[in-house]
Design a protein around this motif. Structure first.
Motif, PDB file in Angstrom:
ATOM      1  N   PRO A  35       1.082  -1.278   0.069  1.00 41.25           N
ATOM      2  CA  PRO A  35       0.004   0.165  -0.042  1.00 41.25           C
ATOM      3  C   PRO A  35       0.864   0.909   0.192  1.00 41.25           C
ATOM      4  O   PRO A  35       2.090   1.159   0.255  1.00 41.25           O
ATOM      5  CB  PRO A  35      -0.607   0.135   1.094  1.00 41.25           C
ATOM      6  N   THR A  36       0.407   2.524  -0.241  1.00 43.60           N
ATOM      7  CA  THR A  36       1.529   3.493  -0.897  1.00 43.60           C
ATOM      8  C   THR A  36       0.743   5.018  -0.238  1.00 43.60           C
ATOM      9  O   THR A  36      -0.619   4.746  -0.288  1.00 43.60           O
ATOM     10  CB  THR A  36       1.007   3.989  -2.371  1.00 43.60           C
ATOM     11  N   PRO A  37       1.279   5.496   0.923  1.00 44.90           N
ATOM     12  CA  PRO A  37       0.558   6.684   1.364  1.00 44.90           C
ATOM     13  C   PRO A  37       0.176   7.378   0.583  1.00 44.90           C
ATOM     14  O   PRO A  37       1.059   7.752  -0.523  1.00 44.90           O
ATOM     15  CB  PRO A  37       1.837   6.506   2.485  1.00 44.90           C
ATOM     16  N   TYR A  38      -0.849   8.355   1.449  1.00 44.88           N
ATOM     17  CA  TYR A  38      -1.413   9.539  -0.088  1.00 44.88           C
ATOM     18  C   TYR A  38      -2.212  10.063   0.655  1.00 44.88           C
ATOM     19  O   TYR A  38      -2.093  10.467   1.915  1.00 44.88           O
ATOM     20  CB  TYR A  38      -1.677   9.166  -1.245  1.00 44.88           C
ATOM     21  N   SER A  39      -1.730  11.784   0.245  1.00 46.94           N
ATOM     22  CA  SER A  39      -2.816  12.905   0.905  1.00 46.94           C
ATOM     23  C   SER A  39      -3.360  13.385  -0.922  1.00 46.94           C
ATOM     24  O   SER A  39      -2.594  13.905  -1.408  1.00 46.94           O
ATOM     25  CB  SER A  39      -2.226  13.456   1.600  1.00 46.94           C
ATOM     26  N   PHE A  40      -4.212  14.602  -0.911  1.00 49.19           N
ATOM     27  CA  PHE A  40      -4.890  15.420  -1.663  1.00 49.19           C
ATOM     28  C   PHE A  40      -5.988  15.929  -0.594  1.00 49.19           C
ATOM     29  O   PHE A  40      -6.719  16.074   0.533  1.00 49.19           O
ATOM     30  CB  PHE A  40      -5.848  14.180  -2.910  1.00 49.19           C
ATOM     31  N   ALA A  41      -5.918  17.451  -1.256  1.00 46.81           N
ATOM     32  CA  ALA A  41      -6.910  18.022  -0.813  1.00 46.81           C
ATOM     33  C   ALA A  41      -7.217  18.999  -2.246  1.00 46.81           C
ATOM     34  O   ALA A  41      -6.746  19.121  -2.861  1.00 46.81           O
ATOM     35  CB  ALA A  41      -6.456  18.835   0.118  1.00 46.81           C
ATOM     36  N   PHE A  53     -17.419  24.472  -1.851  1.00 46.94           N
ATOM     37  CA  PHE A  53     -17.490  22.371  -1.704  1.00 46.94           C
ATOM     38  C   PHE A  53     -15.380  21.795  -1.750  1.00 46.94           C
ATOM     39  O   PHE A  53     -15.065  23.197  -2.373  1.00 46.94           O
ATOM     40  CB  PHE A  53     -17.976  21.549  -2.149  1.00 46.94           C
ATOM     41  N   GLY A  54     -15.946  21.449  -0.703  1.00 44.95           N
ATOM     42  CA  GLY A  54     -14.057  21.152  -0.925  1.00 44.95           C
ATOM     43  C   GLY A  54     -14.198  19.265  -0.213  1.00 44.95           C
ATOM     44  O   GLY A  54     -14.417  18.727   0.366  1.00 44.95           O
TER      45      GLY A  54
END
Length: 129
Positions: A35-41, A53-54
């Motif tokens: 599994p690969t860590p990720y983040s987005f916004a 919205f967000g």
């Protein structure tokens, strides 16, 4: 007796036929990577159209945590905070900010300004082959 022999022959022929007329189904092994860590916004706020919205989300590879918000038509803002993993599934907590408002009279519908059409500055001559 002949009828019984014919029926048994057809039954044996049906049993000997392959189950799938297009050939055997070969299941390729599935190799899952680590599994690969990720983040987005992201966020969208357009006062002219009335959208707001967000969402933010991050994962350490096994657990996903995040939240998203949306401006509801009644004037409240809805926020959903969630956590998801393979053991507990999807767990969400929903909260609302503001008070719902239902006006008796509605304003004009939201319309977009027409775009100005510009004639091309050159007129290409037609070509005939």
């Amino acid at each position: 007796m002949i009828k019984v022999a014919v029926i048994l022959g057809l039954f044996g022929l049906a049993l000997s036929a392959p189950e799938d007329a297009y050939g055997p189904i070969v299941h390729e092994p599935v190799y899952k990577g680590e599994p690969t860590p990720y983040s987005f916004a992201y966020g969208v706020k357009d006062d002219y159209a009335g959208t707001d919205f967000g969402q933010t989300e991050e994962s350490d590879g096994s657990t996903v945590k995040g939240s998203y918000t949306v401006q509801l038509p009644d004037g409240r803002k809805q926020t959903v905070n969630y956590v998801a993993d393979h053991y507990g599934g999807y767990r969400a907590e929903v909260s609302y900010y503001g008070e719902a408002q239902y006006p008796h009279e509605y304003g004009p519908p939201i319309t977009f300004k027409p775009q100005v059409y510009h004639e091309p500055s050159y007129n290409p001559a037609p070509t005939y082959n």
